[in-house]
Write a protein that holds these residues in place. Sequence first.
Motif, PDB file in Angstrom:
ATOM      1  N   GLY A 155      39.101  27.313  47.238  1.00  0.00           N
ATOM      2  CA  GLY A 155      40.003  27.003  46.142  1.00  0.00           C
ATOM      3  C   GLY A 155      40.368  28.225  45.314  1.00  0.00           C
ATOM      4  O   GLY A 155      41.247  28.163  44.462  1.00  0.00           O
ATOM      5  N   THR A 156      39.702  29.350  45.571  1.00  0.00           N
ATOM      6  CA  THR A 156      40.021  30.596  44.866  1.00  0.00           C
ATOM      7  C   THR A 156      41.354  31.143  45.348  1.00  0.00           C
ATOM      8  O   THR A 156      41.632  31.160  46.550  1.00  0.00           O
ATOM      9  N   VAL A 157      42.179  31.592  44.420  1.00  0.00           N
ATOM     10  CA  VAL A 157      43.448  32.237  44.775  1.00  0.00           C
ATOM     11  C   VAL A 157      43.208  33.740  44.887  1.00  0.00           C
ATOM     12  O   VAL A 157      42.619  34.352  43.995  1.00  0.00           O
ATOM     13  N   VAL A 158      43.662  34.320  46.000  1.00  0.00           N
ATOM     14  CA  VAL A 158      43.592  35.768  46.195  1.00  0.00           C
ATOM     15  C   VAL A 158      44.993  36.347  46.055  1.00  0.00           C
ATOM     16  O   VAL A 158      45.910  35.955  46.782  1.00  0.00           O
ATOM     17  N   ILE A 159      45.172  37.248  45.102  1.00  0.00           N
ATOM     18  CA  ILE A 159      46.404  38.019  44.981  1.00  0.00           C
ATOM     19  C   ILE A 159      46.169  39.331  45.726  1.00  0.00           C
ATOM     20  O   ILE A 159      45.333  40.126  45.329  1.00  0.00           O
ATOM     21  N   SER A 160      46.880  39.530  46.809  1.00  0.00           N
ATOM     22  CA  SER A 160      46.635  40.688  47.670  1.00  0.00           C
ATOM     23  C   SER A 160      47.036  41.979  46.963  1.00  0.00           C
ATOM     24  O   SER A 160      48.178  42.117  46.520  1.00  0.00           O
ATOM     25  N   ASP A 161      46.099  42.920  46.863  1.00  0.00           N
ATOM     26  CA  ASP A 161      46.460  44.235  46.344  1.00  0.00           C
ATOM     27  C   ASP A 161      46.689  45.236  47.471  1.00  0.00           C
ATOM     28  O   ASP A 161      47.228  46.324  47.261  1.00  0.00           O
ATOM     29  N   SER A 162      46.280  44.863  48.691  1.00  0.00           N
ATOM     30  CA  SER A 162      46.547  45.652  49.886  1.00  0.00           C
ATOM     31  C   SER A 162      46.360  44.746  51.094  1.00  0.00           C
ATOM     32  O   SER A 162      45.788  43.652  50.976  1.00  0.00           O
ATOM     33  N   ASP A 203      42.751  27.128  35.036  1.00  0.00           N
ATOM     34  CA  ASP A 203      41.320  26.868  35.087  1.00  0.00           C
ATOM     35  C   ASP A 203      40.740  26.967  36.491  1.00  0.00           C
ATOM     36  O   ASP A 203      39.687  26.395  36.779  1.00  0.00           O
ATOM     37  N   PHE A 204      41.421  27.682  37.387  1.00  0.00           N
ATOM     38  CA  PHE A 204      40.878  27.897  38.722  1.00  0.00           C
ATOM     39  C   PHE A 204      40.662  29.397  38.923  1.00  0.00           C
ATOM     40  O   PHE A 204      41.333  30.227  38.301  1.00  0.00           O
ATOM     41  N   PRO A 205      39.705  29.776  39.791  1.00  0.00           N
ATOM     42  CA  PRO A 205      39.396  31.197  39.973  1.00  0.00           C
ATOM     43  C   PRO A 205      40.502  31.934  40.728  1.00  0.00           C
ATOM     44  O   PRO A 205      41.036  31.433  41.718  1.00  0.00           O
ATOM     45  N   THR A 206      40.819  33.136  40.258  1.00  0.00           N
ATOM     46  CA  THR A 206      41.796  34.000  40.910  1.00  0.00           C
ATOM     47  C   THR A 206      41.230  35.416  40.940  1.00  0.00           C
ATOM     48  O   THR A 206      40.672  35.884  39.942  1.00  0.00           O
ATOM     49  N   VAL A 207      41.377  36.084  42.075  1.00  0.00           N
ATOM     50  CA  VAL A 207      40.898  37.451  42.215  1.00  0.00           C
ATOM     51  C   VAL A 207      41.980  38.280  42.904  1.00  0.00           C
ATOM     52  O   VAL A 207      42.886  37.743  43.537  1.00  0.00           O
ATOM     53  N   THR A 208      41.883  39.594  42.758  1.00  0.00           N
ATOM     54  CA  THR A 208      42.675  40.491  43.580  1.00  0.00           C
ATOM     55  C   THR A 208      41.775  41.047  44.670  1.00  0.00           C
ATOM     56  O   THR A 208      40.559  41.175  44.474  1.00  0.00           O
ATOM     57  N   GLY A 209      42.356  41.369  45.805  1.00  0.00           N
ATOM     58  CA  GLY A 209      41.543  41.903  46.887  1.00  0.00           C
ATOM     59  C   GLY A 209      42.378  42.245  48.098  1.00  0.00           C
ATOM     60  O   GLY A 209      43.578  41.971  48.148  1.00  0.00           O
ATOM     61  N   LYS A 210      41.706  42.827  49.070  1.00  0.00           N
ATOM     62  CA  LYS A 210      42.371  43.214  50.311  1.00  0.00           C
ATOM     63  C   LYS A 210      42.461  42.008  51.238  1.00  0.00           C
ATOM     64  O   LYS A 210      41.529  41.196  51.317  1.00  0.00           O
TER      65      LYS A 210
END
Length: 314
Positions: A155-162, A203-210
């Motif tokens: 359920g975590t959203v990943v915003i791609s940084d690469s 209210d949900f987890p979001t991270v940046t990552g490859k």
Amino acid sequence: MDMAENTNQNGMSSATVGKSGLLDLKNEHVKDMEEDVLYHLALSDKTHDLKDMFHDVKFVCFGGSTSRMKQLAEYMVDKLHYKLPAGHTLSNIAGSSDRYVLYKVGPVLSVSHGMGIPSLSILFHEVVKLLYHAGCKDVTFFRLGTSGGLGLEPGTVVISDSVVDGLLRPYMEMVTLGTLVQYPALFDPILCQELMDISADFDFPTVTGKTMCTYDFYEGQARLDGAFCDYSEDDKMAFLKQLYDKGVRNIEMESLCFAAMAHRGGIKCAVLCCTLLDRLKGDQLTSSHELMNEWGTRPQKIVAEYICKTLGIE
């Protein structure tokens, strides 16, 4: 022999939008054609007034699922307070084609791209040509999708940084005229940070990552549950842990092409994918359909908020 695409000192592709913000194809063949048939969208610059239909487009949202992209279009009707013409309902503009769907809600296009790089590539070409014929300017592209996560709560959203391929290389390879060509796959870091800032409102987890982008769902993603498998569970876990240690947080099948083609065209873009499972804990999707559907709307909410903020709509 490998041939890398030329880029300027700013890292932008030689095929960039002009200073006016207008999209420039950098393909003289299309400019000289009497008619450009966008076959997979069931459109043509001769049979349709593309400028009249699409000149105001500022945002294009891509996603794999036809139903999810219709859902996004309906969501944008509400978020933009968009009034459909009297007697009209939201319709699939590409309805004469059975390949993709295309919905327009004011300045927003919502389009499906199917599954995998080849399907996305076809649609990307035709959407860019559509925007060129329509005279669009300052357009931003988003890919909204689902993915497998690495070390993340489902359920975590990943915003791609690469983004990297299956060999952890940050470019897309394709064969053109018998030559292997490499196109850098890059995102706009400012856009990614703006989206990350907006995600704090939810209210949900979001991270940046490859993100690792593969050409296959099963063996290409180190799954054990395909029809074929020539490696052990220990091999799989060692590989996935290596990916995690190198900063990879999710795996999917389109972002490499999306970033490479957008960069090649000088188009600002971002990829946001919701994770449906933690691949360090298993291979198969076991969550309920309803729960995964809710997770799938999370990238939409972030992007819709960004669009509204950019347009000054509350």
